[in-house]
Design an enzyme around this catalytic site. Structure first.
Site, short mmCIF file in Angstrom:
data_model
loop_
_atom_site.label_atom_id
_atom_site.label_comp_id
_atom_site.label_asym_id
_atom_site.label_seq_id
_atom_site.Cartn_x
_atom_site.Cartn_y
_atom_site.Cartn_z
N TYR A 143 0.81 -1.22 0.00
CA TYR A 143 0.00 0.00 0.00
C TYR A 143 0.84 1.28 0.00
O TYR A 143 0.32 2.37 0.14
CB TYR A 143 -0.92 0.03 1.22
CG TYR A 143 -2.06 -0.95 1.18
CD1 TYR A 143 -2.15 -1.93 0.19
CD2 TYR A 143 -3.07 -0.90 2.13
CE1 TYR A 143 -3.18 -2.83 0.17
CE2 TYR A 143 -4.12 -1.80 2.10
CZ TYR A 143 -4.17 -2.77 1.12
OH TYR A 143 -5.21 -3.66 1.10
N ASP A 177 -5.33 -4.99 6.66
CA ASP A 177 -6.54 -4.43 6.06
C ASP A 177 -7.62 -5.51 5.95
O ASP A 177 -8.77 -5.32 6.36
CB ASP A 177 -6.18 -3.89 4.66
CG ASP A 177 -7.29 -3.06 4.05
OD1 ASP A 177 -8.25 -2.72 4.77
OD2 ASP A 177 -7.19 -2.74 2.86
N ASP A 191 -3.29 -17.06 5.99
CA ASP A 191 -4.48 -17.82 5.55
C ASP A 191 -5.01 -18.67 6.70
O ASP A 191 -6.21 -18.72 6.95
CB ASP A 191 -4.17 -18.66 4.30
CG ASP A 191 -2.79 -19.29 4.31
OD1 ASP A 191 -1.98 -18.94 5.18
OD2 ASP A 191 -2.52 -20.15 3.44
N LYS A 225 3.28 -14.24 5.97
CA LYS A 225 3.32 -15.32 4.99
C LYS A 225 4.80 -15.58 4.69
O LYS A 225 5.25 -15.60 3.54
CB LYS A 225 2.54 -14.87 3.73
CG LYS A 225 2.31 -15.95 2.72
CD LYS A 225 1.12 -16.83 3.02
CE LYS A 225 1.01 -17.96 2.03
NZ LYS A 225 -0.01 -18.95 2.35
#
Ligand code: NAD
Length: 361
Positions: A124, A248, A224, A191
């Site tokens: 972002y 987010d 996840d 991740k």
């Protein structure tokens, strides 16, 4: 003690929920000197710019602001004011508590987690290259050479970057928040199994920071898996710290688990400045109708009172909001079991009920 706070009414339904929240905060007895400043559409109308210098100076001077939602479609030539505020004051931490309250329909039962999202870096940061531009061709060439990997010619590119400094300060923020609020555990979400360098750096830094806080448990989860766990076993989690993009997404997931955006507060916090807000938007179709729910901004007001050191007032206000919502009588349309329930009250009447409750009524 008198606290000086910049009050930004905002756009659409903003001025109504800000007024309701201001009255509820004043009813706690905490002495606040409000410095009302326009930002957004109202500022364009009055001052020709969505981000007037007087408002910026006021936030810098007071260091604390309570902000109504801002409409982001400002027209050509104007950038998002929320982004401008974040950049101006380096508001690197987005704090999003997600807690179920009795009386608010939550699909999966009790949740009480705090999401700490890094607000500046990651995908972002705005480093993007559009298809067909000379910059893209240059960047693609350099990446292909350095990474020994081919990028398709019809691909656009966005850069994800995560710094050690950015990771360290957001992780410290999460641990400090846990410590100050009696929370037992911080979970770093990442991740790093796939993005070994960027997310790997975030995770490694989180582990280092955790060693500074031996009284608080630390663990990590892959993003996840975190999403599934939050839905299935939310009670295992307490404070989550995440890079920007995962933050987010996971914070909206958590908001959904506690009844939606209409009841969820937030804050954007930097080294010297903190801006408190509801996470929903300006709901312009209901503007001026005394209809929407001020609960999310009132809960943001509780966060603000805690930030100001007024913990007792924050707890009294939060308890009064919780009681009114649990009773389910003097609540806005969105908290009624049927949407067109004629017994729904307006924005200001919800505030009146909260104020009566604080007074013992
Ligand atoms: P929104 O959150 O304003 O409204 C979506 C719908 O949610 C509304 O029509 C209404 O049905 C419901 N809703 C929202 N807040 C509610 C409340 N307090 N009580 C009851 N119901 C409520 O989202 P949108 O329509 O997508 O956005 C409107 C504008 O707000 C856009 O310009 C958007 O960019 C902006 N926005 C600003 C912020 C911010 O300032 N932090 C955040 C999100 C969106």
């Amino acid at each position: 003690m008198t606290h000086a706070v910049t009050l930004i009414p905002g756009d659409g339904t903003g001025p109504e929920i800000v007024e309701a929240t201001r009255r509820a905060i004043e009813a706690t007895g905490v002495d606040i000197r409000w410095d009302v400043q326009d930002i957004g559409v109202s500022a364009i109308e009055k001052q020709g710019t969505p981000f007037p210098q007087a408002a910026v100076d006021s936030v810098r001077r007071n260091t604390v602001a309570l902000k109504g939602p801002l409409t982001t479609e400002l027209g050509a030539g104007f950038r998002s004011v929320n982004v401008a505020l974040r950049k101006e004051f380096d508001l690197y931490a987005n704090l999003r508590p997600a807690k179920t309250y009795k009386g608010v329909r939550a699909p999966l039962g009790d949740v009480d987690v705090v999401i700490v999202r890094e607000n500046i870096e990651d995908l972002y940061a705005g480093i993007e290259f559009d298809i067909g531009t000379p910059e893209l061709a240059e960047v693609r060439g350099a990446i292909e050479q350095a990474a020994h990997s081919k990028i398709r010619e019809d691909a656009a590119i966005a850069i994800k970057y995560i710094s050690e400094m950015g990771s360290r300060r957001i992780c410290r923020f999460a641990f400090e928040h846990a410590k100050a609020n009696g929370r037992r555990k911080v979970t770093a979400v990442h991740k790093a199994n796939i993005m070994k360098f960027a997310d790997g750096l975030f995770l490694r830094t989180a582990r280092e920071v955790s060693e500074e806080y031996p009284g608080i448990e630390f663990e990590d989860r892959i993003v996840d898996n975190m999403c599934m766990q939050l839905v299935q076993k939310p009670d295992l989690y307490d404070v989550l710290v995440l890079p920007n993009l995962y933050g987010d997404i996971v914070s909206d997931l958590a908001a959904g688990l506690v009844g939606g955006l209409g009841v969820a507060p937030g804050a954007n916090i930097g080294e010297g400045v903190a801006v408190f807000e509801a996470i929903h938007g300006s709901a312009p179709k209901y503007a001026g109708q005394n209809k929407v729910n001020p609960m999310a901004l009132m809960l943001a007001g509780c966060l603000m009172l805690r930030h100001l050191g007024e913990r007792d007032a924050a707890e009294r206000l939060e308890r009064a909001i919780a009681d009114v919502v649990a009773e389910g009588k003097d609540v806005t349309y969105d908290l009624k079991p049927i949407r067109d329930d004629p017994s729904a009250v307006g924005t200001q009447q919800f505030a009146d009920a909260v104020i009566r409750r604080m007074a013992g009524g």
